[in-house]
Each structure stands twice: as structure tokens, then as C-alpha cells.
Design an enzyme around this catalytic site. Structure first.
Site, PDB file in Angstrom:
ATOM      1  N   GLU A 117       6.518   5.105   4.049  1.00 55.22           N
ATOM      2  CA  GLU A 117       6.712   3.663   4.013  1.00 55.22           C
ATOM      3  C   GLU A 117       8.191   3.386   3.750  1.00 55.22           C
ATOM      4  OE1 GLU A 117       4.485   1.477   1.056  1.00 55.22           O
ATOM      5  OE2 GLU A 117       4.935  -0.417   2.036  1.00 55.22           O
ATOM      6  N   GLU A 134       0.996   4.930  -1.892  1.00 56.96           N
ATOM      7  CA  GLU A 134      -0.458   4.918  -1.746  1.00 56.96           C
ATOM      8  C   GLU A 134      -0.991   5.637  -0.510  1.00 56.96           C
ATOM      9  OE1 GLU A 134       1.597   2.184  -1.379  1.00 56.96           O
ATOM     10  OE2 GLU A 134       0.885   0.862   0.208  1.00 56.96           O
ATOM     11  N   HIS A 142      -2.449   0.648  -9.596  1.00 60.88           N
ATOM     12  CA  HIS A 142      -1.851  -0.014  -8.421  1.00 60.88           C
ATOM     13  C   HIS A 142      -2.064   0.810  -7.148  1.00 60.88           C
ATOM     14  CE1 HIS A 142       1.264  -2.612  -6.489  1.00 60.88           C
ATOM     15  NE2 HIS A 142       1.452  -1.522  -5.766  1.00 60.88           N
ATOM     16  N   GLU A 143      -1.697   2.072  -7.187  1.00 60.53           N
ATOM     17  CA  GLU A 143      -1.811   2.892  -5.973  1.00 60.53           C
ATOM     18  C   GLU A 143      -3.274   3.093  -5.596  1.00 60.53           C
ATOM     19  OE1 GLU A 143       0.945   3.012  -4.592  1.00 60.53           O
ATOM     20  OE2 GLU A 143       2.141   2.640  -6.395  1.00 60.53           O
TER      21      GLU A 143
END
Ligand code: PHE
Ligand code: ZN
Length: 897
Positions: free
Chosen positions: A123, A270, A303-304
Site C-alpha cells: 500500500e 492489513e 485496527h489491522e
């Protein structure tokens, strides 16, 4: 590197891809110097768009072969893309072979080496640095990946999905080789691809989820770090349980892996089933990690993990929609941490911390050169838009939706969102529509087009409220105005939909029943007013006395509120507000008012008894939690004070705040002694909210006591701090004591710093703290800056490791305004030198650190001119990366404004 290719990408130019890539079969022959990639794709035309050549992204890789249906074809390179003109009408197989050099990849985007292993980061646009591809999030493919590597050096071979095959190969010149083949059944965009090949060990845990399915959880780290993985694993298990309970979103994978790596540009990533983490957000034991680190690990692991649904199952159509996954996932991790915290005050503490970050990071961003909407309209370098606006303000936008539809309504909205878009790449509009459609009667549904200005307009709205009590009619009328200031490219703004949670309080501290004009009876003591015009009026009836308004409770919208409350009102709120957020806010406002007054008239700050008494009462309060007290007694940061001023004189702010700290230290001396002694934590270490709150308050007290002692020439408290530093049973207390010594410029600080370095020289994350602490010490006669410059030459310092670079450069330039902003401009020279140096190594990181100059044009002289000169010098660097160029060019455009 992409220097010189500074084209502006616009959201309105989005077009669907001309081809789809349905499956990808990748084979890697991993070698640090020359890795061979064989990439076989099943490709078909997108029949929805006109016939056109296939254009593949590729960057810093060497092409060796292109085959279509096993035959060579002609191709060309155009604008940095690989173009193939004559392609079959129907589906075809495209095979690309290329090589890359992981060892030379200091940008840490694509395939790179770290600590002797291979890792990837794709990303946003890193996959094109691995092989040629349609490297855009709306092209989703099913991946099969074969890794081949030397067996002794790289015993662990990982990629996304499930392991389908592994075994030994014929030995190579450097010894035995082996392979592993992975298959990920979920179609995914290329930015979610990952591979790891390294010498790692894993903590494993088998879990059975509610539906009765078994899953394997793994946390991979370097040998020797295994005993630091317990908290990460516990956080992962808690995340799985929470997402299923709160949003009915189960783990959809047989195997879920987390891998820690020491060189990483961001916090974590992620990748489907194979999250890759900065070691900072995995490794912890009581001896090396602080309470803050433990909390950070819990929230980043959450979060991930939550991205697995919000980001991976439903992804972004294009990068302008980044907040679709990030704003939503930050909101989810904030909610997770709050639910984990448990009690009402512990939840409030988490909320206060989140708002503090928002105000410290996002508000300045929204008021500076890089101001952009939550859904940006254009960018040069997408990496520059992983910002506090997209993340933290994006999360506030989602939170406002929840406030407008209610907690259950929001969960219903999430369910509808997945039933509509699972497996697709969609937009922020799609998300908002789903939440609204699931709650047709809500204010969100009724006002959706106007609500969406939050996605489109940059800048922080100002809300101004004035109340008027009319004794004869026993009514109280709140007049509320909202204004939105112009921002770059957006001169005129439209009114927002603003949920304003509020209550009214009597002089005796009673919460008053809220009955609006025209209502038959009161509706509780707290409600949400919805503002949607430049000016709104609300009249409350049946009030016997003039109330004190408590507005924007829980920080119900990301705005700057001017409530025009007098000190007496703020003192009432500080004492009685039932909303802990506003209670904290009242204390901060009292402090801020005094700081601003001192900075503005330049007179020495003299704290008044009313303020000191209020702070003492708070500190000694019999019911409030220690964690809350610590937040309430921590003064607004210099950055936050600067936010309120134009022009900004960082030195004056520093002087005023230092004076206030010292007076607070002196005036409450006995109370700090009490606080320190009464909040010792006995027994084994646990990072729970109660013990960590007690440690935080005790450490604050110790810092105050040392400040006071140094000013008096007393040696007792510095001595006690040193003893505590030596004997501490955990890193929170050890670092707390070390901070007390360093921040108060005690003589013993030197000895303690040396000892700390010796104790932890083999713990990279602790050495980061050692650098950061020295670089963030409150400036005194230029000593801190001089030391930071000196530390550049320390053998442990390196710009190549992002954590280490940040621990010194970001700490000094971003978190120590008084050391950085010097009248001789030496701080700016230091900054420019580092940015120029780092630009050649890691442009993404360089661009992040360059952001400290965002608000340079608001600086007072002589700072302003010195900053401008440094910016111009960076802008003039030959071959400047497009990453840094975008930041400094935008900053310099401020000059005319
Ligand atoms: N997507 C990551 C997250 O927020 C952040 C990230 C962005 C990591 C870009 C690496 C590169 O969870
Ligand atoms: Zn994220």
C-alpha cells in the site's frame, strides 16, 4: 524513485480499468541482490469501456520477458508504464518476468530486506515495484504465490491465505533451498499482497469462534523476541471476539498471521491474512514497554484486524476513497479500545486522548498548507495523504453518523453495507448511503447530502454559542453560529450538519431537565441538537435560574467551539459536569486562557488562587480516577497553544508554559507529594486502565516535584527520582523517573541516561525512547538542540531505520517547538539538511518529516523568514522526490496567502 513526474491526479478523472486481472500466479526466486519474479495473470477486457491497449504499472524493476498465451508479443514503455497494444479479444494469459533488487530498496515500499529477511509493503502503490500490474485498488484478483529461497537463511516462507504445499528443492550453490506455495481464496487488490521470507519464530494460538470454526492465530517475530508477543496475541484474540460481538463480523480465514519487522515506514499493514507490523506495535514486556506502548499495541492490532472487513472484504474504488477504510477502521479501533477499557471514566479517558491527538495533529493540518478534505479532490503523491484528516477526522465523521443514528442503528448500517458491497471496491458515498438507508427515520437520512459536506470541505468549522436567560419567561435561548473558513482551493463553504451533544447545569451543579419550546415535557438531561444552518436558535423552557451550558459533550463533532463562558462558568463545569470530557475541557480552557493572555501581552505569567485551588481540588478529588486526573492536570501542549495564535511565537509560548508548570509545581507541592505517594502500584505489572492511570499520575507528580526541587536547589526529589529510576520494576516507572530527571534538567539526568543506554543497548525500541527523550526535553538555553545535533553522530543513530530517524528528527522538529524554532534559524537548517539527506534514502519518510513546516507562514519574525529560506533550499534540491516536492511546494504557496 519517481522524481520529476509530478502530475496531479484528480478524483473527477476516475475511469474504470480497461482490463480485469482475474487470477495471479506469482513465483519468487528470492535473492537479496536479484530476485526473479514470474507473474502469470489471467486477464480479460472490461467490456464496459472502449477497447484500448493494456497499460501496466511498473517502477524500479527490470523486465526480462512478456508472453501472451505463451507467445512473445511486442510492447513499449510509455510514461513509465508498460504498454501492450495487440491483445486477443477474449480472456488471455499474460506472463511477465522481471527482476528487482530488495537489498537496495531503502524506500521500504515493494520488496525489501530487513534484519536479513525479505518483507513487502504494497500500500498504496508498492506492488508495481515488485512486478508489472494494474496496481489500483479496483482490480481484484485471486492470488497463488510460490516462494523459493535458501532454507537455512529463510526457514519461514509466508504469503496471504492458506499454505497448500511446501518442500525441499535441489540445493543451490549456497546450500539447501526450499519452497512454499500459498493460495488466497479471496479476490483482493494488489495493495493487500504480502510475502515474508525470514528466520522467524511464532507464538501460536488455536481459537474456536462463535460459529464453531477453528482458526490458527500466529505472531511471528525474530528469535529471542518470542516472550514479547503475549500482549499482541491477547489483543488479537480480543479483537476477534469484539468484532463478532459488536458488528457480527467473524474471522473469515483459517489462519491469521502477524509478522513484526524492524524497518517499516508506518505503524502496520492489513495485508489479507498476513498483517505486517512495525515491531513497535507488537513487541512488549513490562521491562521494555510502557503503558502507552501496551495501549498502542492493542489499538493497532485491533485496527489491522478490523481492516479484514472494513478495507479488505470491502475495499476502496480509488485512493481518493482512502477514508472509506481508514476513517471507518480508526473509528472501530477507538470503539474497541473504549469497550476494552470498561468503566465509564476509562472510556472517557480514551476519548480525551483521541480528541487531544485530533486537535494536536489534525486541526493544524486543516489550517495549514496541506489542508484537504476527508475525501481529497487531488494529489500528486498518494503517500502524502495518509493523514490525520483522512484517518482521525475521517473517524470523527463516522462517529457523527453513529451519533445521528444511534449505536444500534449504526450496527444495522454496517450490516447493510456488507450485504450490499461485500467483495467490491466502493466509495465513501456508498458507505454513507448504506448507514442512512438502514436508518430511514434518522437525521442522517433526512439530511444526507448536506451531511456529506464533511467529506468534501477542508478546514475545521468554528461554532460560536451564546446563551441568554430571560428570568420573567424562565427561558434560556442558545444562539449558535457556524462558520467555515476558506482553505486552499475552497474559498466558499456550505453549512455542515453538526450534532451538538449538550446539557444544562444549575449553579449548584445539578443537571437540569431539557425541555425545548413547544415540547410537552422535558426529554432527559442530555440531548443532541442538530445544527444545519449558519445560525440556529434553541429555546429551553421552565428554568428557574440561569444555567451553565455544557456544549459539545464527548466532543460530538470535530469543530472549534467558542462558548463564551466566563471563568466562573468553567469552574462550575470543572466541578460538576456529568460529562467527563467537558469536565476535562473546562480545566484545559482555564489553563489555556491564562497561557494565551500571558503570551499575548508578554507579561510574566502569575497564576491566580482560583485556578490553583481548582487544580488542587481536582488532584485531591476523592472520586475521580487517577488517569483522568493526570489528563486534567496536564497543561495544553505548546502545539495546541500555537494553534490558537496568529502569528505564532514559539519561544514566548514556551516561556509562558514553563512558567505555568513551575508555578503549578510550587503551589501544589504538598499535593504532588501526596499524589506521588498515594498512587504507587504494588504487585506485578499489568497494563490495565486503573494501574496505568495510577502510574501516569505518580509520574506526573514526580516530574512536578523535580521541577520544583531544581528551582529551589533541593536535591531530595531528584535523588528519589534517581533511586526510582534504578529500582523500577517496569519501563513505565523507569522512563517516568528518567523523564522527571531529564525534563527538570537535573544533574543526575546524565548519569541516568548513560545507565539507561547501557542497560538497554540491545533493545532497539528502547534505544528509540532514549533518543526521543533527549530530543523532546523542554529547551533550556539551546542545550537540547545542541544535544540533538550531537546525537546525529551517535553510533546507534541511523536515518535508514524509520523508527530511529523519527526518534530523533521527528521528536525534535515536531514535538519540541522551542528547541526547533530558534531565532538563529539553526533548527530550520538542521531540518533542511535532514530532509535533503533522507530524500535520497526514503522519500515517503522524508515527506512525512517535511510536514513540520506546514504552518510556517503563521510564524512570527524572525522565524518566518528563516523557515522560508529552509523550505526554498529543499525545494531547490536536484532530483527531489515527488513526495517531498508536493509538501514543500504546497508550503511555499502559502507565502502569498
Ligand atoms: N493501511 C495501513 C493502516 O492504516 C497504513 C499504511 C499505509 C501502512 C501505507 C503502510 C503503507 O492500517
Ligand atoms: Zn488503517
Amino acid at each position: 524513485m519517481r522524481e520529476g513526474t509530478a502530475t496531479l491526479i484528480r478524483r473527477e478523472d476516475y475511469t474504470a480499468p480497461a482490463y480485469w486481472i482475474k487470477t495471479v500466479d506469482l513465483t519468487f526466486d528470492l535473492d537479496p541482490i536479484k530476485t526473479l519474479v514470474i507473474n502469470r495473470m489471467q486477464v480479460e477486457r472490461n467490456t464496459g469501456v472502449p477497447v484500448q491497449p493494456l497499460k501496466l504499472h511498473g517502477e524500479d524493476i527490470m523486465l526480462t520477458r512478456v508472453l501472451v498465451n505463451n507467445e512473445s508479443v511486442s510492447f513499449r514503455h510509455e510514461d513509465g508504464m508498460l504498454v501492450i497494444d495487440n491483445l486477443p479479444e477474449g480472456p488471455f494469459q499474460l506472463e511477465i518476468r522481471n527482476t528487482c533488487c530488495p537489498e537496495k530498496n531503502t524506500q521500504l515500499s515493494g520488496l525489501y530486506t530487513s534484519g536479513g529477511g525479505f518483507f513487502t509493503q504494497c500500500e498504496a502503490e508498492g506492488f508495481r515495484r515488485i512486478t508489472y500490474f494494474l496496481d489500483r485498488p479496483d482490480v481484484m484478483a485471486v492470488y497463488t504465490v510460490t516462494l523459493r529461497a535458501a532454507k537455512t537463511q529463510y526457514p519461514v516462507l509466508l504469503s496471504n491465505g492458506n499454505l497448500v504445499e511446501q518442500g525441499d528443492m535441489m540445493a543451490g550453490v549456497y546450500g539447501p533451498r526450499h519452497f512454499a506455495k500459498w493460495h488466497d481464496p479471496f479476490p483482493k487488490p494488489s495493495y493487500l499482497f504480502a510475502l515474508v521470507a525470514a528466520d522467524l519464530v511464532a507464538r501460536e494460538q488455536h481459537i474456536r469462534t462463535r460459529s464453531g470454526k477453528d482458526h490458527l492465530l500466529q505472531v511471528y517475530v525474530r528469535r529471542g523476541d518470542l516472550e514479547k508477543t503475549e500482549h499482541a496475541m491477547n489483543s488479537l484474540i480480543a479483537s476477534v471476539v469484539w468484532d463478532e460481538a459488536r458488528f457480527k463480523l467473524p474471522l473469515d480465514l483459517e489462519r491469521f498471521m502477524i509478522v513484526a519487522v524492524g524497518d517499516f515506514n508506518m505503524g502496520a499493514m492489513e495485508n489479507k491474512g498476513l498483517n505486517i507490523f512495525n515491531t513497535k506495535f507488537v513487541l512488549a514486556n513490562p521491562a521494555t514497554a510502557t503503558d502507552v506502548d501496551y495501549a498502542g499495541i492493542e489499538s493497532v492490532v485491533g485496527h489491522e484486524y478490523f481492516h479484514n472487513w472494513t478495507g479488505n472484504r470491502i475495499t476502496c474504488r480509488d485512493w481518493f476513497q482512502l477514508s472509506l477504510k481508514e476513517g471507518l477502521t480508526v473509528f472501530r479501533d477507538q470503539e474497541f479500545s473504549m469497550d476494552m477499557a470498561g468503566t465509564a471514566t476509562a472510556r472517557a479517558v480514551k476519548r480525551i486522548e483521541d480528541v487531544r491527538t485530533l486537535r494536536q495533529m489534525q486541526f493544524p493540518e486543516d489550517a495549514g498548507a496541506m489542508a484537504h478534505p476527508v475525501r481529497p479532490d487531488s494529489y500528486v503523491e498518494i503517500n502524502n495523504f495518509y493523514t490525520a484528516t483522512v484517518y482521525e477526522k475521517g473517524a470523527e465523521v463516522v462517529r457523527m453518523m453513529q451519533t445521528l443514528v444511534g449505536r444500534e442503528g449504526f450496527a444495522r448500517g454496517i450490516t447493510l453495507y456488507f450485504s450490499r458491497f461485500d467483495g467490491q471496491a466502493v466509495t465513501c458515498d456508498d458507505f454513507a448511503q448504506a448507514i442512512a438507508d438502514a436508518n430511514p427515520q434518522s437525521e442522517l437520512a433526512k439530511q444526507l447530502p448536506q451531511f456529506k459536506h464533511w467529506y468534501a470541505q477542508a478546514g475545521t468549522p468554528r461554532v460560536s454559542a451564546r446563551g441568554r436567560y430571560d428570568a420573567p419567561s424562565r427561558t434560556y435561548t442558545l444562539g449558535i453560529e457556524q462558520t467555515a473558513l476558506p482553505s486552499p482551493g475552497q474559498p466558499v463553504k456550505q453549512a455542515y450538519v453538526i450534532p451538538l451533544a449538550m446539557g444544562l447545569i444549575g449553579r449548584d451543579g445539578q443537571a437540569l431537565p431539557l425541555q425545548l419550546e413547544g415540547e410537552a415535557q422535558p426529554v432527559g438531561t442530555e440531548r443532541v441538537l442538530v445544527l444545519n444552518e449558519a445560525r440556529s436558535f434553541f429555546t429551553f423552557v421552565n428554568l428557574d435560574v440561569e444555567p451553565v451550558p455544557s456544549l459539545l459533550r464527548g466532543f460530538s463533532a470535530p469543530v472549534v467551539l467558542a462558548d463564551h463562558l466566563a471563568d466562573a462558568d468553567l469552574l462550575t463545569l470543572l466541578q460538576h459536569d456529568t460529562d467527563p470530557f467537558n469536565r476535562w475541557e473546562a480545566g484545559q480552557r482555564l489553563a489555556l486562557n491564562r497561557l494565551l493572555a500571558a503570551v499575548k501581552d508578554g507579561a510574566p505569567l502569575q497564576l491566580d488562587d482560583a485556578f490553583i485551588d481548582a487544580m488542587r481540588k481536582l488532584l485531591r478529588h476523592p472520586e475521580l480516577d487517577a488517569a483522568f486526573k493526570e489528563l486534567a492536570l496536564t497543561l495544553p501542549s505548546e502545539a495546541y497553544v500555537a494553534e490558537q495564535l496568529n502569528p505564532v511565537d514559539p519561544q514566548r509560548i514556551h516561556q509562558a508554559r514553563e512558567a505555568m508548570l513551575l508555578q503549578l509545581a510550587q503551589a501544589l507541592r504538598d499535593d504532588w507529594v501526596w499524589a506521588f505517594e498515594a498512587h504507587q502500584v504494588k504487585g506485578g505489572y499489568s497494563p490495565d486502565p486503573v494501574s496505568s492511570g495510577r502510574r501516569a499520575l505518580a509520574n506526573l507528580a514526580l516530574t512536578m516535584l523535580c521541577r520544583d526541587a531544581i528551582a529551589r536547589g533541593d536535591v531530595v526529589w531528584p535523588g528519589r527520582a534517581y533511586e526510582r529510576f534504578k529500582d523500577a520494576g517496569n519501563m513505565t516507572d523507569r522512563l517516568g523517573a528518567l523523564t522527571a530527571l531529564t525534563h527538570s534538567h537535573a544533574e543526575l539526568a546524565e548519569l541516568a541516561l548513560q545507565r539507561f543506554h547501557t542497560l538497554f543497548k540491545s533493545e532497539a525500541l528502547v534505544i528509540d525512547k532514549w533518543f526521543a527523550l533527549q530530543a523532546t526535553t523542554p529547551e533550556k538555553d539551546g542545550q537540547v538542540f545542541a544535544r540533538a545535533k550531537h546525537l546525529l553522530k551517535h553510533p546507534d543513530f541511523s536515518l535508514k531505520n524509520p523508527n530511529r530517524a523519527r526518534s530523533l528528527i521527528a521528536a525534535l522538529c515536531m514535538n519540541n517547538p522551542a528547541a526547533f524554532h530558534r531565532s538563529d534559524a539553526a533548527g530550520y537548517v538542521f531540518w533542511a539538511d535532514r530532509i535533503i539527506e533522507l530524500d535520497g534514502i526514503n522519500p515517503q519518510l522524508a515527506a512525512r518529516l517535511a510536514r513540520v513546516m506546514d504552518r510556517w507562514s503563521k510564524l512570527a519574525e524572525p522565524y518566518r523568514s528563516g523557515a522560508a529560506e529552509a523550505l526554498k533550499r529543499v525545494a531547490a534540491k536536484p532530483n527531489l522526490s515527488s513526495d517531498v516536492a508536493e509538501i514543500v511546494h504546497r508550503a511555499l504557496q502559502q507565502e502569498s496567502q
